[in-house]
Design a protein around this motif. Structure first.
Motif, PDB file in Angstrom:
ATOM      1  N   LEU A  61       0.886  -1.382  -0.074  1.00 26.78           N
ATOM      2  CA  LEU A  61      -0.001  -0.005  -0.011  1.00 26.78           C
ATOM      3  C   LEU A  61       0.644   1.165  -0.035  1.00 26.78           C
ATOM      4  O   LEU A  61       0.259   2.185  -0.734  1.00 26.78           O
ATOM      5  N   VAL A  62       1.931   1.149   0.721  1.00 31.69           N
ATOM      6  CA  VAL A  62       3.027   2.329   0.764  1.00 31.69           C
ATOM      7  C   VAL A  62       3.391   2.527  -0.711  1.00 31.69           C
ATOM      8  O   VAL A  62       3.604   3.557  -1.412  1.00 31.69           O
ATOM      9  N   ALA A  63       3.701   1.214  -1.512  1.00 30.43           N
ATOM     10  CA  ALA A  63       4.283   1.452  -2.750  1.00 30.43           C
ATOM     11  C   ALA A  63       3.057   1.948  -3.523  1.00 30.43           C
ATOM     12  O   ALA A  63       3.230   2.747  -4.741  1.00 30.43           O
ATOM     13  N   GLU A  64       2.029   1.988  -3.445  1.00 34.68           N
ATOM     14  CA  GLU A  64       0.825   2.613  -4.203  1.00 34.68           C
ATOM     15  C   GLU A  64       0.659   4.070  -3.899  1.00 34.68           C
ATOM     16  O   GLU A  64      -0.085   4.593  -4.516  1.00 34.68           O
ATOM     17  N   GLY A  65       1.610   4.459  -3.123  1.00 36.09           N
ATOM     18  CA  GLY A  65       1.350   5.856  -2.499  1.00 36.09           C
ATOM     19  C   GLY A  65       0.476   6.427  -1.518  1.00 36.09           C
ATOM     20  O   GLY A  65       0.137   7.367  -1.529  1.00 36.09           O
ATOM     21  N   MET A  66      -0.096   5.231  -0.905  1.00 38.12           N
ATOM     22  CA  MET A  66      -1.078   5.755   0.350  1.00 38.12           C
ATOM     23  C   MET A  66      -0.304   6.272   1.407  1.00 38.12           C
ATOM     24  O   MET A  66       0.788   5.848   1.771  1.00 38.12           O
ATOM     25  N   SER A  67      -1.104   7.169   2.091  1.00 36.26           N
ATOM     26  CA  SER A  67      -0.577   7.734   3.330  1.00 36.26           C
ATOM     27  C   SER A  67      -1.046   6.682   4.572  1.00 36.26           C
ATOM     28  O   SER A  67      -1.746   5.641   4.179  1.00 36.26           O
ATOM     29  N   ASN A  68      -0.070   7.039   5.667  1.00 31.06           N
ATOM     30  CA  ASN A  68      -0.706   5.936   6.808  1.00 31.06           C
ATOM     31  C   ASN A  68      -2.116   5.950   7.062  1.00 31.06           C
ATOM     32  O   ASN A  68      -2.836   4.967   7.541  1.00 31.06           O
ATOM     33  N   ARG A  69      -2.476   7.192   6.951  1.00 33.19           N
ATOM     34  CA  ARG A  69      -4.093   7.245   7.349  1.00 33.19           C
ATOM     35  C   ARG A  69      -4.950   6.449   6.314  1.00 33.19           C
ATOM     36  O   ARG A  69      -5.839   5.671   6.823  1.00 33.19           O
ATOM     37  N   LYS A  79      -4.460   4.592  13.031  1.00 32.34           N
ATOM     38  CA  LYS A  79      -3.338   5.032  12.395  1.00 32.34           C
ATOM     39  C   LYS A  79      -1.944   4.974  12.799  1.00 32.34           C
ATOM     40  O   LYS A  79      -0.881   4.748  12.412  1.00 32.34           O
ATOM     41  N   ARG A  80      -2.081   4.635  14.167  1.00 35.03           N
ATOM     42  CA  ARG A  80      -0.902   4.571  14.926  1.00 35.03           C
ATOM     43  C   ARG A  80      -0.579   3.123  14.710  1.00 35.03           C
ATOM     44  O   ARG A  80       1.052   2.998  14.574  1.00 35.03           O
ATOM     45  N   THR A  81      -1.146   2.288  14.642  1.00 35.66           N
ATOM     46  CA  THR A  81      -0.806   0.899  14.145  1.00 35.66           C
ATOM     47  C   THR A  81      -0.349   0.816  12.677  1.00 35.66           C
ATOM     48  O   THR A  81       0.749   0.340  12.339  1.00 35.66           O
ATOM     49  N   ALA A  82      -0.729   1.742  11.765  1.00 40.48           N
ATOM     50  CA  ALA A  82      -0.211   1.929  10.471  1.00 40.48           C
ATOM     51  C   ALA A  82       1.111   2.420  10.372  1.00 40.48           C
ATOM     52  O   ALA A  82       2.324   1.871   9.815  1.00 40.48           O
ATOM     53  N   ASP A  83       1.506   3.525  11.438  1.00 35.40           N
ATOM     54  CA  ASP A  83       2.446   4.184  11.416  1.00 35.40           C
ATOM     55  C   ASP A  83       3.607   3.177  12.172  1.00 35.40           C
ATOM     56  O   ASP A  83       4.788   3.294  11.468  1.00 35.40           O
ATOM     57  N   ALA A  84       3.229   2.363  12.989  1.00 36.33           N
ATOM     58  CA  ALA A  84       4.173   1.380  13.455  1.00 36.33           C
ATOM     59  C   ALA A  84       4.664   0.432  12.350  1.00 36.33           C
ATOM     60  O   ALA A  84       5.857   0.038  12.519  1.00 36.33           O
ATOM     61  N   HIS A  85       3.655  -0.157  11.915  1.00 34.41           N
ATOM     62  CA  HIS A  85       4.018  -1.013  10.763  1.00 34.41           C
ATOM     63  C   HIS A  85       5.057  -0.422   9.691  1.00 34.41           C
ATOM     64  O   HIS A  85       5.939  -0.927   9.200  1.00 34.41           O
ATOM     65  N   VAL A  86       4.770   0.833   9.060  1.00 33.61           N
ATOM     66  CA  VAL A  86       5.648   1.569   8.204  1.00 33.61           C
ATOM     67  C   VAL A  86       7.108   1.471   8.923  1.00 33.61           C
ATOM     68  O   VAL A  86       8.104   1.197   8.418  1.00 33.61           O
ATOM     69  N   GLU A  87       7.122   1.949  10.393  1.00 31.75           N
ATOM     70  CA  GLU A  87       8.550   2.145  10.824  1.00 31.75           C
ATOM     71  C   GLU A  87       9.127   0.585  11.050  1.00 31.75           C
ATOM     72  O   GLU A  87      10.411   0.581  10.675  1.00 31.75           O
ATOM     73  N   HIS A  88       8.508  -0.211  11.383  1.00 30.53           N
ATOM     74  CA  HIS A  88       9.142  -1.652  11.347  1.00 30.53           C
ATOM     75  C   HIS A  88       9.470  -2.122   9.872  1.00 30.53           C
ATOM     76  O   HIS A  88      10.402  -2.895   9.843  1.00 30.53           O
ATOM     77  N   ILE A  89       8.965  -1.771   8.942  1.00 34.44           N
ATOM     78  CA  ILE A  89       9.484  -1.986   7.575  1.00 34.44           C
ATOM     79  C   ILE A  89      10.543  -1.280   7.275  1.00 34.44           C
ATOM     80  O   ILE A  89      11.485  -1.948   6.731  1.00 34.44           O
ATOM     81  N   LEU A  90      10.544   0.022   7.517  1.00 34.48           N
ATOM     82  CA  LEU A  90      11.716   0.757   7.213  1.00 34.48           C
ATOM     83  C   LEU A  90      12.852   0.089   7.869  1.00 34.48           C
ATOM     84  O   LEU A  90      13.820  -0.097   7.237  1.00 34.48           O
ATOM     85  N   ALA A  91      12.567  -0.370   9.227  1.00 31.05           N
ATOM     86  CA  ALA A  91      13.928  -0.808  10.017  1.00 31.05           C
ATOM     87  C   ALA A  91      14.194  -2.215   9.476  1.00 31.05           C
ATOM     88  O   ALA A  91      15.425  -2.743   9.165  1.00 31.05           O
ATOM     89  N   LYS A  92      13.396  -3.248   9.242  1.00 33.58           N
ATOM     90  CA  LYS A  92      13.724  -4.438   8.637  1.00 33.58           C
ATOM     91  C   LYS A  92      14.432  -4.458   7.233  1.00 33.58           C
ATOM     92  O   LYS A  92      15.117  -5.023   6.928  1.00 33.58           O
TER      93      LYS A  92
END
Length: 114
Positions: A61-69, A79-92
């Motif tokens: 979904l990030v690759a599709e250009g969607m915001s965390n919201r 949104k906080r859960t989405a934020d956390a997923h994106v942070e984990h993805i960046l780190a991994k």
């Protein structure tokens, strides 16, 4: 057990975690309250295989250009859960931007034959 972990992680990642373990043991032996462990960087180029199923969904979904919201609304999560997923993805993935998530996701899909 060590051999199984080495095979599962690969030499580079195993070496990183081995170093963290050594720092923790040294701190414990020295009687330190909190071991001074530096964060372990993710293996650069680990690819989408390093992600959980849900993280792969979020990365797509990030690759599709969607915001965390927008991701949160689509997946019916906060949104906080989405934020956390994106942070984990960046780190991994060992990347620093959403654009890089998209690039790794595209490369992972292409590299996986689909």
């Amino acid at each position: 057990m060590r051999g199984a972990v080495l095979r599962a992680l690969g030499e580079e990642e195993f070496g990183r975690w081995w170093g963290v373990g050594a720092q923790v043991l040294d701190a414990v032996r020295a009687g330190a309250d909190a071991p001074p462990v530096a964060p372990v960087p993710a293996a650069r180029g680990a690819g989408v295989d390093a992600l959980t199923r849900r993280e792969r969904e979020v990365a797509a979904l990030v690759a599709e250009g969607m915001s965390n919201r927008e991701i949160a609304e689509r997946l019916v999560i906060s949104k906080r859960t989405a934020d956390a997923h994106v942070e984990h993805i960046l780190a991994k993935l060992g990347v620093g931007s959403r654009t890089e998530i998209a690039a790794v996701t595209e490369a992972g899909v292409t590299g996986a034959g689909g």
